[in-house]
Design a protein around this motif. Structure first.
Motif, PDB file in Angstrom:
ATOM      1  N   LEU A  67      11.412   0.634   3.500  1.00 38.12           N
ATOM      2  CA  LEU A  67      11.536   1.327   2.217  1.00 38.12           C
ATOM      3  C   LEU A  67      12.490   0.579   1.298  1.00 38.12           C
ATOM      4  O   LEU A  67      13.594   0.205   1.688  1.00 38.12           O
ATOM      5  CB  LEU A  67      12.053   2.746   2.443  1.00 38.12           C
ATOM      6  N   TYR A  68      12.029   0.344   0.049  1.00 35.64           N
ATOM      7  CA  TYR A  68      12.896  -0.220  -0.985  1.00 35.64           C
ATOM      8  C   TYR A  68      12.693   0.602  -2.256  1.00 35.64           C
ATOM      9  O   TYR A  68      11.660   0.502  -2.921  1.00 35.64           O
ATOM     10  CB  TYR A  68      12.574  -1.682  -1.246  1.00 35.64           C
ATOM     11  N   VAL A  69      13.665   1.444  -2.563  1.00 29.11           N
ATOM     12  CA  VAL A  69      13.631   2.352  -3.708  1.00 29.11           C
ATOM     13  C   VAL A  69      12.391   3.248  -3.605  1.00 29.11           C
ATOM     14  O   VAL A  69      12.353   4.167  -2.814  1.00 29.11           O
ATOM     15  CB  VAL A  69      13.678   1.589  -5.051  1.00 29.11           C
ATOM     16  N   ASP A  70      11.336   2.967  -4.402  1.00 31.93           N
ATOM     17  CA  ASP A  70      10.144   3.822  -4.376  1.00 31.93           C
ATOM     18  C   ASP A  70       8.936   3.123  -3.767  1.00 31.93           C
ATOM     19  O   ASP A  70       7.833   3.663  -3.786  1.00 31.93           O
ATOM     20  CB  ASP A  70       9.791   4.287  -5.787  1.00 31.93           C
ATOM     21  N   ASP A  71       9.125   1.923  -3.250  1.00 32.39           N
ATOM     22  CA  ASP A  71       8.034   1.187  -2.604  1.00 32.39           C
ATOM     23  C   ASP A  71       8.258   1.148  -1.101  1.00 32.39           C
ATOM     24  O   ASP A  71       9.394   1.007  -0.640  1.00 32.39           O
ATOM     25  CB  ASP A  71       7.942  -0.248  -3.134  1.00 32.39           C
ATOM     26  N   MET A  72       7.173   1.260  -0.343  1.00 32.16           N
ATOM     27  CA  MET A  72       7.300   1.211   1.107  1.00 32.16           C
ATOM     28  C   MET A  72       6.141   0.449   1.732  1.00 32.16           C
ATOM     29  O   MET A  72       5.016   0.466   1.224  1.00 32.16           O
ATOM     30  CB  MET A  72       7.395   2.616   1.696  1.00 32.16           C
ATOM     31  N   VAL A  73       6.458  -0.240   2.815  1.00 35.47           N
ATOM     32  CA  VAL A  73       5.464  -0.976   3.598  1.00 35.47           C
ATOM     33  C   VAL A  73       5.398  -0.337   4.974  1.00 35.47           C
ATOM     34  O   VAL A  73       6.437  -0.094   5.604  1.00 35.47           O
ATOM     35  CB  VAL A  73       5.835  -2.463   3.731  1.00 35.47           C
ATOM     36  N   ILE A  74       4.189  -0.060   5.435  1.00 34.53           N
ATOM     37  CA  ILE A  74       3.999   0.575   6.739  1.00 34.53           C
ATOM     38  C   ILE A  74       3.083  -0.284   7.588  1.00 34.53           C
ATOM     39  O   ILE A  74       2.036  -0.758   7.128  1.00 34.53           O
ATOM     40  CB  ILE A  74       3.384   1.983   6.589  1.00 34.53           C
ATOM     41  N   THR A  75       3.473  -0.491   8.832  1.00 36.09           N
ATOM     42  CA  THR A  75       2.632  -1.187   9.799  1.00 36.09           C
ATOM     43  C   THR A  75       2.960  -0.646  11.183  1.00 36.09           C
ATOM     44  O   THR A  75       3.872   0.158  11.345  1.00 36.09           O
ATOM     45  CB  THR A  75       2.832  -2.711   9.748  1.00 36.09           C
ATOM     46  N   ASP A 100      -3.831  -2.789   0.944  1.00 33.52           N
ATOM     47  CA  ASP A 100      -3.208  -3.748   1.859  1.00 33.52           C
ATOM     48  C   ASP A 100      -2.032  -4.450   1.179  1.00 33.52           C
ATOM     49  O   ASP A 100      -2.042  -4.712  -0.025  1.00 33.52           O
ATOM     50  CB  ASP A 100      -4.228  -4.783   2.320  1.00 33.52           C
ATOM     51  N   LEU A 101      -1.033  -4.750   1.973  1.00 33.36           N
ATOM     52  CA  LEU A 101       0.152  -5.442   1.464  1.00 33.36           C
ATOM     53  C   LEU A 101      -0.241  -6.812   0.905  1.00 33.36           C
ATOM     54  O   LEU A 101      -0.849  -7.628   1.596  1.00 33.36           O
ATOM     55  CB  LEU A 101       1.172  -5.614   2.601  1.00 33.36           C
ATOM     56  N   HIS A 102       0.114  -7.028  -0.348  1.00 30.13           N
ATOM     57  CA  HIS A 102      -0.204  -8.319  -0.967  1.00 30.13           C
ATOM     58  C   HIS A 102       0.964  -8.868  -1.784  1.00 30.13           C
ATOM     59  O   HIS A 102       1.055 -10.072  -1.996  1.00 30.13           O
ATOM     60  CB  HIS A 102      -1.438  -8.175  -1.870  1.00 30.13           C
ATOM     61  N   TYR A 103       1.857  -7.991  -2.248  1.00 31.58           N
ATOM     62  CA  TYR A 103       2.970  -8.452  -3.079  1.00 31.58           C
ATOM     63  C   TYR A 103       4.118  -7.468  -2.940  1.00 31.58           C
ATOM     64  O   TYR A 103       3.934  -6.263  -3.144  1.00 31.58           O
ATOM     65  CB  TYR A 103       2.523  -8.537  -4.547  1.00 31.58           C
ATOM     66  N   PHE A 104       5.284  -7.966  -2.575  1.00 34.80           N
ATOM     67  CA  PHE A 104       6.411  -7.070  -2.337  1.00 34.80           C
ATOM     68  C   PHE A 104       7.710  -7.802  -2.627  1.00 34.80           C
ATOM     69  O   PHE A 104       7.972  -8.869  -2.065  1.00 34.80           O
ATOM     70  CB  PHE A 104       6.391  -6.584  -0.884  1.00 34.80           C
ATOM     71  N   VAL A 107       7.556 -11.400  -3.427  1.00 32.91           N
ATOM     72  CA  VAL A 107       7.015 -12.231  -2.350  1.00 32.91           C
ATOM     73  C   VAL A 107       5.528 -11.905  -2.183  1.00 32.91           C
ATOM     74  O   VAL A 107       5.158 -10.748  -1.966  1.00 32.91           O
ATOM     75  CB  VAL A 107       7.755 -11.994  -1.022  1.00 32.91           C
ATOM     76  N   LYS A 108       4.698 -12.926  -2.286  1.00 31.41           N
ATOM     77  CA  LYS A 108       3.263 -12.752  -2.092  1.00 31.41           C
ATOM     78  C   LYS A 108       2.955 -12.823  -0.603  1.00 31.41           C
ATOM     79  O   LYS A 108       3.400 -13.738   0.087  1.00 31.41           O
ATOM     80  CB  LYS A 108       2.480 -13.833  -2.842  1.00 31.41           C
ATOM     81  N   VAL A 109       2.194 -11.865  -0.118  1.00 23.47           N
ATOM     82  CA  VAL A 109       1.819 -11.793   1.293  1.00 23.47           C
ATOM     83  C   VAL A 109       0.312 -12.015   1.383  1.00 23.47           C
ATOM     84  O   VAL A 109      -0.470 -11.189   0.903  1.00 23.47           O
ATOM     85  CB  VAL A 109       2.207 -10.447   1.913  1.00 23.47           C
ATOM     86  N   GLN A 110      -0.072 -13.103   1.989  1.00 24.79           N
ATOM     87  CA  GLN A 110      -1.483 -13.473   2.054  1.00 24.79           C
ATOM     88  C   GLN A 110      -1.909 -13.604   3.517  1.00 24.79           C
ATOM     89  O   GLN A 110      -1.350 -14.395   4.275  1.00 24.79           O
ATOM     90  CB  GLN A 110      -1.723 -14.792   1.322  1.00 24.79           C
ATOM     91  N   GLY A 111      -2.884 -12.813   3.929  1.00 25.16           N
ATOM     92  CA  GLY A 111      -3.393 -12.902   5.287  1.00 25.16           C
ATOM     93  C   GLY A 111      -4.314 -14.091   5.456  1.00 25.16           C
ATOM     94  O   GLY A 111      -5.084 -14.449   4.560  1.00 25.16           O
ATOM     95  N   ASN A 112      -4.231 -14.730   6.622  1.00 28.32           N
ATOM     96  CA  ASN A 112      -5.139 -15.828   6.961  1.00 28.32           C
ATOM     97  C   ASN A 112      -5.430 -15.777   8.448  1.00 28.32           C
ATOM     98  O   ASN A 112      -5.011 -14.852   9.151  1.00 28.32           O
ATOM     99  CB  ASN A 112      -4.544 -17.189   6.541  1.00 28.32           C
ATOM    100  N   GLU A 113      -6.163 -16.766   8.951  1.00 29.82           N
ATOM    101  CA  GLU A 113      -6.572 -16.731  10.348  1.00 29.82           C
ATOM    102  C   GLU A 113      -5.400 -16.856  11.309  1.00 29.82           C
ATOM    103  O   GLU A 113      -5.477 -16.442  12.468  1.00 29.82           O
ATOM    104  CB  GLU A 113      -7.584 -17.851  10.625  1.00 29.82           C
ATOM    105  N   GLN A 120       6.402 -17.428  -2.896  1.00 34.25           N
ATOM    106  CA  GLN A 120       6.972 -16.898  -4.134  1.00 34.25           C
ATOM    107  C   GLN A 120       6.500 -17.735  -5.316  1.00 34.25           C
ATOM    108  O   GLN A 120       7.280 -18.107  -6.198  1.00 34.25           O
ATOM    109  CB  GLN A 120       8.498 -16.892  -4.056  1.00 34.25           C
ATOM    110  N   THR A 121       5.205 -18.022  -5.355  1.00 39.19           N
ATOM    111  CA  THR A 121       4.644 -18.896  -6.377  1.00 39.19           C
ATOM    112  C   THR A 121       4.883 -18.354  -7.779  1.00 39.19           C
ATOM    113  O   THR A 121       5.355 -19.069  -8.667  1.00 39.19           O
ATOM    114  CB  THR A 121       3.134 -19.085  -6.137  1.00 39.19           C
ATOM    115  N   LYS A 122       4.568 -17.087  -7.998  1.00 36.03           N
ATOM    116  CA  LYS A 122       4.743 -16.498  -9.330  1.00 36.03           C
ATOM    117  C   LYS A 122       6.210 -16.497  -9.731  1.00 36.03           C
ATOM    118  O   LYS A 122       6.555 -16.802 -10.883  1.00 36.03           O
ATOM    119  CB  LYS A 122       4.201 -15.068  -9.354  1.00 36.03           C
ATOM    120  N   TYR A 123       7.093 -16.166  -8.795  1.00 33.55           N
ATOM    121  CA  TYR A 123       8.526 -16.170  -9.079  1.00 33.55           C
ATOM    122  C   TYR A 123       8.991 -17.566  -9.476  1.00 33.55           C
ATOM    123  O   TYR A 123       9.761 -17.734 -10.434  1.00 33.55           O
ATOM    124  CB  TYR A 123       9.285 -15.687  -7.850  1.00 33.55           C
ATOM    125  N   ALA A 124       8.512 -18.588  -8.765  1.00 32.76           N
ATOM    126  CA  ALA A 124       8.902 -19.966  -9.063  1.00 32.76           C
ATOM    127  C   ALA A 124       8.398 -20.398 -10.435  1.00 32.76           C
ATOM    128  O   ALA A 124       9.138 -21.014 -11.214  1.00 32.76           O
ATOM    129  CB  ALA A 124       8.360 -20.896  -7.982  1.00 32.76           C
TER     130      ALA A 124
END
Length: 368
Positions: A67-75, A100-104, A107-113, A120-124
């Protein structure tokens, strides 16, 4: 527990939720406690306050809620348990399922094999746009190898901007270990940056321009063994002659912790500098192991530290060698006791295989 860990590896459920009404009111009538209120202190955990990570564990599996303020990630390791928790949250609060979690937290979270790729491409790119360097000519290294910065020189005209950019680059190191040494180095001069420091900072930004898509790969198919690379650059600071500690901690194939930091004491030899690094990384390993236990994940093998200094390793295993200086004696007893009781193992590695080398000095390439 082994079945549970395997289930967690196979489970790709990472759900991002948002609480809709978190900031509708500017004033709160309720009391908000930053620590446990008097009379309601948990006797088992008196120091625990408001947590960001919540863990539920049962014989059926484990669920994690961050949990971060009003956003939460669950797994979790059990998909039905994850869904049950989400359903109960929607009954209690006005929630929004963001899928699905993609940006938090930038930080961009991208699933792969392989698992998950964090970047952090956008941030950079936003950072480069902010300083009008989006069209800057990229370079291949974050630091000029032959450059030796010191506190002397003509002061930079805008120290506030320097500090702001240096702080922004620090956040970029969350997924970019290749930036750790260079960013840590320039941050040592934030109190009085010079024009040389400003040029070094722009050099880092030009490196970021050429590597905006770099990030951190997390592997879902991995072992539960600790392997750590520990290194030190003896007396590397030209102003204070303090050494730099660098280490990289792998949990299986995953890089989970790394650091590049100037030591707080002056070491009289390279062995002393290396040994101080061993003590620092040992403390970090102990913290990570405790965190994993809280997550109901247990390492399978003895943590191993790879060091390229034979004298420092000799101090670990030789009960006769007793350092007399107080600061090294504390480090000595801390690491030596863990090695002696079989909790930790320190092994030699040749310098050319030392991955932490790029976290202690300027190199023409990054070796991770």
């Amino acid at each position: 527990m082994d079945d549970e860990i395997q289930a967690l590896k196979k489970n790709d459920t990472w759900v991002l939720l948002d609480v809709k009404n978190a900031f509708l009111h500017g004033f709160l009538n309720e009391e908000v406690y930053m620590e446990q209120p008097p009379g309601y202190t948990d006797p088992q955990f008196p120091q625990h306050a408001n947590s960001s990570l919540f863990v539920y564990h049962s014989s059926l599996g484990t669920v994690y809620l961050f949990l971060y303020v009003d956003d939460m990630v669950i797994t979790g390791s059990n998909t039905s348990m994850v869904q049950t928790l989400i359903t109960r949250l929607f009954k209690e609060f006005s929630m929004k399922d963001l899928g699905d979690l993609h940006y938090f937290l930038s930080v961009k979270v991208q699933g792969n094999e392989k698992g998950l790729f964090l970047s952090q491409t956008k941030y950079a790119l936003d950072l480069l746009q902010r300083v009008s360097m989006i069209d800057a000519k990229p370079i291949s290294t974050p630091f000029v190898v032959s450059q030796h910065l010191s506190a002397e020189g003509k002061l930079f005209s805008d120290p506030t901007m320097f500090r702001s950019l240096a702080g922004a680059l620090q956040y970029l190191t969350i997924t970019r270990p290749d930036l750790s040494f260079s960013v840590n180095f320039i941050c040592q001069f934030m109190y009085a940056p010079t024009e040389d420091h400003s040029r070094a900072l722009k050099h880092i930004l030009r490196y970021v321009k050429g590597t905006p898509h770099h990030g951190l790969q997390l592997h879902k198919q991995s072992t539960r063994d600790f392997l750590t690379y520990s290194d030190a650059n003896w007396a590397g600071c030209p102003d204070t002659r303090r050494s730099t500690t660098g280490y990289a901690i792998f949990f299986g194939a995953n890089l989970v912790s790394w650091s590049s930091k100037k030591q707080s004491i002056i070491s009289h030899s390279s062995a002393e500098a290396e040994y101080h690094s061993l003590a620092v990384v040992t403390a970090d390993i102990a913290w990570i192991i405790q965190l994993l236990q809280d997550l109901y994940v247990t390492p399978l093998a003895l943590p191993k530290i790879l060091c390229d200094n034979q004298s420092a390793i000799f101090m670990d295993v030789n009960p006769v060698n007793r350092p007399r200086s107080k600061h090294i004696a504390i480090d000595y007893h801390f690491v030596r006791e863990l090695v002696a009781n079989g909790t930790l193992k320190v092994t030699f590695i040749p310098s050319y295989l030392q991955l932490a080398d790029s976290l202690t000095k300027r190199l023409s390439f990054f070796i991770f």
